[in-house]
Design a protein around this motif. Sequence first.
Motif, PDB file in Angstrom:
ATOM      1  N   ALA A 226       9.388  -6.473 151.342  1.00  0.00           N
ATOM      2  CA  ALA A 226       9.156  -5.294 151.919  1.00  0.00           C
ATOM      3  C   ALA A 226       8.726  -5.764 153.392  1.00  0.00           C
ATOM      4  N   GLY A 227       9.316  -4.923 154.401  1.00  0.00           N
ATOM      5  CA  GLY A 227       8.763  -5.106 155.885  1.00  0.00           C
ATOM      6  C   GLY A 227       9.389  -6.501 156.430  1.00  0.00           C
ATOM      7  N   ASN A 228      10.286  -7.097 155.991  1.00  0.00           N
ATOM      8  CA  ASN A 228      10.777  -8.371 156.628  1.00  0.00           C
ATOM      9  C   ASN A 228      11.932  -8.175 157.480  1.00  0.00           C
ATOM     10  N   SER A 229      11.854  -9.084 158.585  1.00  0.00           N
ATOM     11  CA  SER A 229      13.102  -8.704 159.634  1.00  0.00           C
ATOM     12  C   SER A 229      13.769 -10.143 159.866  1.00  0.00           C
ATOM     13  N   ALA A 230      15.179 -10.038 159.970  1.00  0.00           N
ATOM     14  CA  ALA A 230      15.780 -11.342 159.994  1.00  0.00           C
ATOM     15  C   ALA A 230      17.252 -11.256 160.676  1.00  0.00           C
ATOM     16  N   ASN A 231      17.981 -12.232 160.953  1.00  0.00           N
ATOM     17  CA  ASN A 231      19.314 -12.196 161.555  1.00  0.00           C
ATOM     18  C   ASN A 231      20.167 -11.463 160.502  1.00  0.00           C
ATOM     19  N   SER A 232      20.194 -11.820 159.260  1.00  0.00           N
ATOM     20  CA  SER A 232      20.753 -11.275 158.064  1.00  0.00           C
ATOM     21  C   SER A 232      20.319 -11.453 156.940  1.00  0.00           C
ATOM     22  N   GLY A 233      20.257 -10.351 156.246  1.00  0.00           N
ATOM     23  CA  GLY A 233      19.718 -10.130 154.882  1.00  0.00           C
ATOM     24  C   GLY A 233      18.316  -9.972 155.168  1.00  0.00           C
ATOM     25  N   SER A 259      22.717  -7.150 159.469  1.00  0.00           N
ATOM     26  CA  SER A 259      23.567  -6.883 158.264  1.00  0.00           C
ATOM     27  C   SER A 259      23.011  -7.035 156.944  1.00  0.00           C
ATOM     28  N   GLY A 260      23.117  -6.103 155.927  1.00  0.00           N
ATOM     29  CA  GLY A 260      22.401  -6.247 154.596  1.00  0.00           C
ATOM     30  C   GLY A 260      20.941  -6.279 154.960  1.00  0.00           C
ATOM     31  N   GLY A 261      20.457  -5.050 155.353  1.00  0.00           N
ATOM     32  CA  GLY A 261      18.929  -4.874 155.508  1.00  0.00           C
ATOM     33  C   GLY A 261      18.314  -5.142 154.138  1.00  0.00           C
ATOM     34  N   ALA A 262      18.751  -4.823 152.814  1.00  0.00           N
ATOM     35  CA  ALA A 262      18.100  -5.189 151.625  1.00  0.00           C
ATOM     36  C   ALA A 262      18.772  -6.492 151.390  1.00  0.00           C
ATOM     37  N   ILE A 263      20.078  -6.509 150.946  1.00  0.00           N
ATOM     38  CA  ILE A 263      20.513  -7.606 150.371  1.00  0.00           C
ATOM     39  C   ILE A 263      21.717  -8.144 151.188  1.00  0.00           C
ATOM     40  N   TYR A 264      22.054  -9.452 151.303  1.00  0.00           N
ATOM     41  CA  TYR A 264      23.076  -9.712 152.010  1.00  0.00           C
ATOM     42  C   TYR A 264      23.583 -11.211 151.268  1.00  0.00           C
ATOM     43  N   CYS A 265      24.858 -11.241 150.789  1.00  0.00           N
ATOM     44  CA  CYS A 265      25.487 -11.998 150.033  1.00  0.00           C
ATOM     45  C   CYS A 265      26.580 -12.827 150.672  1.00  0.00           C
ATOM     46  N   ILE A 266      26.777 -13.942 150.700  1.00  0.00           N
ATOM     47  CA  ILE A 266      27.990 -14.733 151.341  1.00  0.00           C
ATOM     48  C   ILE A 266      28.718 -15.510 150.359  1.00  0.00           C
ATOM     49  N   VAL A 267      29.586 -16.228 151.080  1.00  0.00           N
ATOM     50  CA  VAL A 267      30.479 -17.072 150.324  1.00  0.00           C
ATOM     51  C   VAL A 267      31.141 -16.708 149.087  1.00  0.00           C
ATOM     52  N   SER A 268      31.187 -16.969 148.080  1.00  0.00           N
ATOM     53  CA  SER A 268      31.597 -16.256 146.938  1.00  0.00           C
ATOM     54  C   SER A 268      30.598 -15.577 145.958  1.00  0.00           C
ATOM     55  N   SER A 269      29.465 -15.378 146.468  1.00  0.00           N
ATOM     56  CA  SER A 269      28.476 -14.442 145.756  1.00  0.00           C
ATOM     57  C   SER A 269      28.928 -13.099 145.319  1.00  0.00           C
ATOM     58  N   ALA A 270      28.879 -12.749 144.215  1.00  0.00           N
ATOM     59  CA  ALA A 270      29.288 -11.327 143.477  1.00  0.00           C
ATOM     60  C   ALA A 270      28.074 -11.126 142.805  1.00  0.00           C
ATOM     61  N   PRO A 271      27.149 -10.311 143.694  1.00  0.00           N
ATOM     62  CA  PRO A 271      25.834 -10.043 142.842  1.00  0.00           C
ATOM     63  C   PRO A 271      25.774  -9.105 141.709  1.00  0.00           C
ATOM     64  N   VAL A 272      24.821  -9.378 140.787  1.00  0.00           N
ATOM     65  CA  VAL A 272      24.599  -8.273 139.684  1.00  0.00           C
ATOM     66  C   VAL A 272      23.513  -7.721 139.974  1.00  0.00           C
ATOM     67  N   ILE A 273      23.483  -6.557 140.313  1.00  0.00           N
ATOM     68  CA  ILE A 273      22.161  -5.885 140.908  1.00  0.00           C
ATOM     69  C   ILE A 273      21.880  -4.531 139.946  1.00  0.00           C
ATOM     70  N   ILE A 274      20.844  -4.617 139.353  1.00  0.00           N
ATOM     71  CA  ILE A 274      20.638  -3.401 138.205  1.00  0.00           C
ATOM     72  C   ILE A 274      19.043  -3.155 138.472  1.00  0.00           C
ATOM     73  N   ASN A 275      19.031  -1.934 138.083  1.00  0.00           N
ATOM     74  CA  ASN A 275      17.577  -1.446 138.029  1.00  0.00           C
ATOM     75  C   ASN A 275      16.565  -1.574 139.166  1.00  0.00           C
ATOM     76  N   THR A 276      17.279  -1.562 140.396  1.00  0.00           N
ATOM     77  CA  THR A 276      16.632  -2.075 141.586  1.00  0.00           C
ATOM     78  C   THR A 276      16.818  -0.883 142.585  1.00  0.00           C
TER      79      THR A 276
END
Length: 360
Positions: A226-233, A259-276
């Motif tokens: 929570a409350g983090n700030s970055a260039n991406s993700g 970009s991707g304020g909560a979650i930012y995935c690059i390259v071939s990452s295909a995230p599994v996001i559940i119960n979040t």
Amino acid sequence: MRKGTLQPRQAARRLSWVPVVAVIVVSFLSATPRAGAATHCVGTAAEFQTALDTAAGNFTNDNILVQRGTYAGNFSFESFEHHPVTIRGGYDPTCSTRVDDPSNTILDAEGSGTVLSLYQHAGGGVAVEGVPMQNGGYRGLWVRLINEYGDNSIENIALFHNVIKDCRTKGGVYIMSEPGDAAFPGTVKIYDNIIQGNIGEGSGITVLASWALPGGYVVFRNNIIAGNSANSGGGIASKSIYADPVIANNTIYGNGSNSGGAIYCIVSSAPVIINTICWNNSPNEIYATSGNPAITYCNIKGGWSGEGNIDANPMFVGAAGDYFHLRFGSPCCDAGNNDVPGLPDTDYEGDSRIVDGNWP
């Protein structure tokens, strides 16, 4: 109730927006001190750094037990040996008993440099448990495991029940996992942490697993970001080829980035996001450059297609005060998926997540 739990108790019952790790069955590096390892009981900043230096060159596994208190400075470990190191906070002056409370053992950089740097050149493993890191002028925690010699397998990185907050320039946590042996592809386990208020080029937490081999994995579970700030993700940045991240039962709130304020995935990452829960992150909640994120049973502001997903105010008790308990009537109550392998029994604070499974 204390702040910081993901899906807290309401009235006499617990909520069942439950944590899940899908199809993850390989054992992780435990943060429990290893039997037969060298043990270092430390009570001052100088003793802590001395223990790190000793562990880097004593040709054995090491447990560093940190007594309760505040340790000011910048701490570093760099090893060319294939031996894991475990760092645990919360011990009494004899290191015979431990209170598992991440507020009682604090590493404080006082606005200068990186709080804690851990670098393994020949693989091994790193585990850190119950050690808050704060006020880094450059970064909170930096971890790199790599097999530079081609003759040792890399093991695991585990962060359990830590608080990383209020760090500047490069963000909160940066992890690099670069295995070199197909038999041990490398894993990263991020459990029960609070990552908050970090600002800089990097995200709240970045995991780079670009050299991970098939079978390696990255899991984020039971964290408050929570409350983090970055260039991406702003919250989580995951950069990997084979190690598609599993992001389960986290609260990701109020982070900002390009970009991707909560979650930012690059390259071939295909995230599994559940119960979040991804809420009030800017400019968007989730961004993936390739692959198709598998997102189910999540509460995402602005909505997301997928089974069980909702778009509704989670009704935190007081997010502005870092109090992420859910209020009575929250749409997140009983909105998660219980029927998945690897379901943990408790939340960040150790409270049971499920009581009857049909409340409210």
